[in-house]
Write a protein that holds these residues in place. Structure first.
Motif, PDB file in Angstrom:
ATOM      1  N   ALA A  24      -3.077 -12.906 -14.531  1.00  0.00           N
ATOM      2  CA  ALA A  24      -2.290 -11.672 -14.618  1.00  0.00           C
ATOM      3  C   ALA A  24      -1.377 -11.503 -13.411  1.00  0.00           C
ATOM      4  CB  ALA A  24      -3.227 -10.468 -14.739  1.00  0.00           C
ATOM      5  N   ARG A  25      -1.336 -12.480 -12.526  1.00  0.00           N
ATOM      6  CA  ARG A  25      -0.504 -12.456 -11.324  1.00  0.00           C
ATOM      7  C   ARG A  25      -0.850 -11.291 -10.410  1.00  0.00           C
ATOM      8  NH1 ARG A  25       2.659 -14.712 -15.177  1.00  0.00           N
ATOM      9  NH2 ARG A  25       4.013 -16.407 -14.532  1.00  0.00           N
ATOM     10  N   GLY A  26      -2.116 -10.989 -10.280  1.00  0.00           N
ATOM     11  CA  GLY A  26      -2.483  -9.955  -9.326  1.00  0.00           C
ATOM     12  C   GLY A  26      -3.740  -9.251  -9.747  1.00  0.00           C
ATOM     13  N   CYS A  27      -4.420  -8.683  -8.759  1.00  0.00           N
ATOM     14  CA  CYS A  27      -5.695  -8.047  -9.050  1.00  0.00           C
ATOM     15  C   CYS A  27      -5.498  -6.545  -9.132  1.00  0.00           C
ATOM     16  CB  CYS A  27      -6.696  -8.386  -7.963  1.00  0.00           C
ATOM     17  SG  CYS A  27      -6.146  -7.844  -6.346  1.00  0.00           S
ATOM     18  N   THR A  28      -6.598  -5.830  -9.095  1.00  0.00           N
ATOM     19  CA  THR A  28      -6.561  -4.381  -9.172  1.00  0.00           C
ATOM     20  C   THR A  28      -5.705  -3.795  -8.050  1.00  0.00           C
ATOM     21  OG1 THR A  28      -8.861  -4.854  -9.580  1.00  0.00           O
ATOM     22  CG2 THR A  28      -8.169  -2.611  -9.896  1.00  0.00           C
ATOM     23  N   SER A  29      -5.811  -4.374  -6.841  1.00  0.00           N
ATOM     24  CA  SER A  29      -5.052  -3.817  -5.713  1.00  0.00           C
ATOM     25  C   SER A  29      -3.571  -4.136  -5.827  1.00  0.00           C
ATOM     26  CB  SER A  29      -5.550  -4.377  -4.391  1.00  0.00           C
ATOM     27  OG  SER A  29      -6.923  -4.568  -4.407  1.00  0.00           O
ATOM     28  N   GLY A  30      -3.267  -5.408  -6.060  1.00  0.00           N
ATOM     29  CA  GLY A  30      -1.875  -5.840  -6.045  1.00  0.00           C
ATOM     30  C   GLY A  30      -1.120  -5.350  -7.263  1.00  0.00           C
ATOM     31  N   GLN A  31      -1.753  -5.373  -8.416  1.00  0.00           N
ATOM     32  CA  GLN A  31      -1.051  -5.002  -9.642  1.00  0.00           C
ATOM     33  C   GLN A  31      -1.248  -3.538  -9.992  1.00  0.00           C
ATOM     34  OE1 GLN A  31       1.014  -6.177 -11.847  1.00  0.00           O
ATOM     35  NE2 GLN A  31       0.831  -8.366 -12.115  1.00  0.00           N
ATOM     36  N   ILE A  32      -2.487  -3.132 -10.256  1.00  0.00           N
ATOM     37  CA  ILE A  32      -2.690  -1.780 -10.774  1.00  0.00           C
ATOM     38  C   ILE A  32      -2.286  -0.745  -9.740  1.00  0.00           C
ATOM     39  CG2 ILE A  32      -4.395  -0.161 -11.655  1.00  0.00           C
ATOM     40  CD1 ILE A  32      -5.803  -2.346 -12.984  1.00  0.00           C
ATOM     41  N   LEU A  33      -2.780  -0.914  -8.511  1.00  0.00           N
ATOM     42  CA  LEU A  33      -2.540   0.092  -7.482  1.00  0.00           C
ATOM     43  C   LEU A  33      -1.086   0.027  -6.998  1.00  0.00           C
ATOM     44  CD1 LEU A  33      -4.388   2.146  -6.153  1.00  0.00           C
ATOM     45  CD2 LEU A  33      -4.739   0.528  -4.298  1.00  0.00           C
ATOM     46  N   SER A  34      -0.679  -1.141  -6.473  1.00  0.00           N
ATOM     47  CA  SER A  34       0.659  -1.244  -5.891  1.00  0.00           C
ATOM     48  C   SER A  34       1.724  -1.208  -6.976  1.00  0.00           C
ATOM     49  CB  SER A  34       0.788  -2.545  -5.092  1.00  0.00           C
ATOM     50  OG  SER A  34      -0.279  -2.674  -4.195  1.00  0.00           O
ATOM     51  N   GLY A  35       1.559  -2.049  -7.997  1.00  0.00           N
ATOM     52  CA  GLY A  35       2.536  -2.070  -9.081  1.00  0.00           C
ATOM     53  C   GLY A  35       2.560  -0.743  -9.818  1.00  0.00           C
ATOM     54  N   GLY A  36       1.402  -0.106  -9.952  1.00  0.00           N
ATOM     55  CA  GLY A  36       1.334   1.194 -10.614  1.00  0.00           C
ATOM     56  C   GLY A  36       2.166   2.233  -9.880  1.00  0.00           C
ATOM     57  N   ALA A  37       2.112   2.210  -8.539  1.00  0.00           N
ATOM     58  CA  ALA A  37       2.818   3.222  -7.745  1.00  0.00           C
ATOM     59  C   ALA A  37       4.326   3.049  -7.808  1.00  0.00           C
ATOM     60  CB  ALA A  37       2.339   3.187  -6.297  1.00  0.00           C
ATOM     61  N   VAL A  38       4.809   1.805  -7.964  1.00  0.00           N
ATOM     62  CA  VAL A  38       6.260   1.626  -8.106  1.00  0.00           C
ATOM     63  C   VAL A  38       6.649   1.496  -9.576  1.00  0.00           C
ATOM     64  CG1 VAL A  38       6.735   0.736  -5.808  1.00  0.00           C
ATOM     65  CG2 VAL A  38       6.028  -0.840  -7.595  1.00  0.00           C
ATOM     66  N   MET A  39       5.713   1.845 -10.466  1.00  0.00           N
ATOM     67  CA  MET A  39       5.961   1.945 -11.901  1.00  0.00           C
ATOM     68  C   MET A  39       6.334   0.643 -12.570  1.00  0.00           C
ATOM     69  SD  MET A  39       7.920   5.396 -12.605  1.00  0.00           S
ATOM     70  CE  MET A  39       8.073   6.718 -11.481  1.00  0.00           C
TER      71      MET A  39
END
Lengths: 399, 179
Positions: free
Chosen positions: B137-152
């Motif tokens: 998925a090219r990233g874990c909970t921190s890199g994708q869900i948290l960080s990617g989530g915050a920049v939408m």
């Protein structure tokens, strides 16, 4: 122009930058451990609706950071075009996420939380970290067998506001309101299933959600800077560079750039399709020039490696300079204009005795001047291209 | 019956209130984005530490696998990347926080019906799935869900559906492990 984000390594030096990253990581680990994320039982309870701490921490963090990011962009402190947005690969993301979800409920952690669990000597956390390293290792060895899937459904840098056609500010507000509704539902579930008394929860959470909603409303009303606003911030410096022709590159300089092994050159042709088919410099790309295409183009260009020079090829008209202004305002680095455009290039590098291209001919890049031999042409030029230090990160926390 | 939830630490100070923890995590995430332009992450750092070990033990193999070449091919040092220092910082931050609040000691957290060895086995298996899925998925909970989530990032929000979907779908079958 927005000063942030910084290029950490260029502005601070490699080891100082790594120290800052270490400190950010330290704060990250501290917060994860203090929230109880080193305890697998707390994390797993999320999936039985007994205690929804994972959801609360995660969504509170997302909406807080989101509001602050877009607020600082509204007031011009932060350039969101230079932020790392994880690229969207729809199916690998969903399938990978699904596998992660199974791993989460089987193992009780995610990678970040397992690190703080292992650091606080939770044996299950240590086994999880070892398992994660094993899984990562297996991935490196097996991805070669189905790489087409791994690279499929690539939508690039795309955000929810692009996908839904809503402005970021209003979307932030909607996400916050939805999150508060979800928190309300979560507390109701916790009371019924986990037996957690809602009256025990701190009252300040209501004030905090009110503050977030007000903040997001303000951000939505302020709006995000559009291309015109962004240009106005740059104009005092950049308009001067245009006037003094500091960005107009002599054909000979471009020829030397094209043969410089340390650089990549992207040739962006702005003429119409007829002229492009008649003749273009080898590897030049014909551009769509409407606003949406240029915005999308800017994002692709920003994501390219930092040793890339972008060269606009047009005719002598001012339309080229308008495209230059537009792309500069979107924060495209190392952007230049070929002086006199493709016609000037063609005249400069054609054999003066050869016949001109007749109106009906479409030679494209098959004309000798499309790829001239630099040894055959000499002359002096005033070098204009200076490589900027790239500020946009080349990868996120997952690279 | 004792109050079972919210889960409390076996020793030391209680955990933070989740909303307070979320606010603090949001500030850390914002500062990471504001200063550095990239968010937080964890699996990328683990990946590079692993590749560094592989590159030390079997450099010839690393130079043959395309996915590894990018990080450690030839003279490239896989540790010369910011994510590695962020990951080391994360471990140190967790350790210091756990020590100061007296929550750091040897223990295994598990459901009441589980043996230690089965819990360890499942932790390893879950970790392997998590590690594999996070790379896919090219990233874990921190890199994708948290960080990617915050920049939408659209992909991050889709992936979030995948993660919660997978976990909730299998939660019922695995209820004996946790309850």
């Amino acid at each position: 122009m927005a000063e942030f984000p910084l290029n950490m390594i260029a502005s601070l030096g490699t080891w100082q930058a790594f120290l800052i990253y270490g400190l950010i990581g330290f704060a990250f680990g501290w917060v994860l451990e203090s929230s109880g994320f080193g305890n697998s039982r707390k994390l797993a309870a999320q999936f039985y609706f007994q205690e929804l701490t994972v959801l609360k921490v995660m969504f509170t963090a997302i909406i807080t950071a989101m509001t602050l990011i877009f607020a600082s962009s509204s007031v011009g402190l932060l350039d969101v075009n230079l932020l790392w947005v994880p690229p969207t690969y729809v199916w690998p993301g969903i399938v990978g996420g699904f596998v992660m979800g199974i791993g989460f409920i089987v193992g009780g952690f995610c990678p970040g939380t397992s690190l703080v669990a292992a650091a606080t000597l939770k044996v299950d956390g240590i086994f999880f970290v070892l398992g994660a390293l094993f899984g990562i290792g297996v991935f490196g060895e097996t991805i070669g067998f189905y790489e087409p899937f791994f690279n499929s459904s690539d939508l690039g840098r795309i955000t929810l506001s692009d996908s839904l056609g809503l402005s970021p500010g209003w979307l932030v507000l909607m996400i916050i309101v939805a999150a508060i509704a979800i928190f309300f539902g979560a507390e109701w579930l916790e009371e019924r299933i986990g037996g957690i008394d809602r009256a025990q929860a701190p009252q300040w959470r209501i004030a905090a959600s009110g503050a977030l909603v007000l903040g997001a409303l303000l951000v939505a009303l302020l709006g995000q800077p559009d291309n015109k606003d962004r240009w106005e911030r740059l104009a005092p410096v950049e308009e001067l560079r245009l006037d003094q022709r500091e960005v107009h590159v002599d054909p000979l300089e471009l020829l030397s750039l094209l043969h410089d092994d340390a650089l990549r050159v992207e040739l962006l042709d702005l003429r119409n399709e007829y002229d492009f088919n008649r003749f273009h410099i080898r590897d030049a790309k014909l551009l769509q020039q409407d606003k949406d295409s240029l915005t999308a183009l800017a994002r692709r260009l920003i994501a390219m490696p930092s040793n890339t020079v972008f060269m606009l090829l047009g005719d002598a008209s001012s339309a080229v300079e308008d495209v230059w202004r537009f792309l500069r305002a979107e924060s495209v680095p190392n952007l230049y204009i070929l002086d006199g455009g493709t016609e000037n290039w063609l005249n400069r590098f054609s054999d003066p005795l050869a016949q001109a291209i007749s109106p009906g001919q479409a030679l494209g890049s098959r004309h000798p001047a499309a790829d001239p031999n630099p040894r055959l042409f000499s002359g002096s030029f005033e070098p204009k291209v200076e490589m900027e230090i790239k500020r946009a990160p080349s990868g996120g926390g997952c690279g | 019956m004792d109050q079972q939830f919210p889960v409390t630490p076996s020793t030391g100070k209680p955990y933070w209130n989740p909303y307070f923890g979320g606010l603090m995590l949001g500030f850390v995430l914002f500062i990471a984005y504001f200063i550095t332009g990239s968010g937080l992450g964890a699996s990328g750092g683990l990946n590079r530490l692993l590749v560094w070990v592989q590159d030390t033990l079997m450099p010839a193999h690393v130079d043959r696998v395309p996915y590894l070449i990018k990080m450690a091919g030839g003279d490239i040092n896989p540790l010369k990347d910011w994510i590695v220092y962020l990951t080391i910082g994360t471990i140190a931050g967790g350790l210091v926080s756990g020590l100061l609040s007296r929550r750091t000691h040897w223990e295994t957290n598990k459901g009441p019906q589980m043996s230690n060895s089965l819990r360890w086995l499942l932790a390893f298996a879950g970790g392997a799935l998590m590690g594999y899925g996070a790379r896919l998925a090219r990233g874990c909970t921190s890199g994708q869900i948290l960080s990617g989530g915050a920049v939408m990032s659209t992909g991050s929000w889709l992936m979030m559906i995948g993660v919660f979907g997978g976990a909730y779908l299998f939660a019922y079958s695995l209820r004996k492990t946790w309850n």
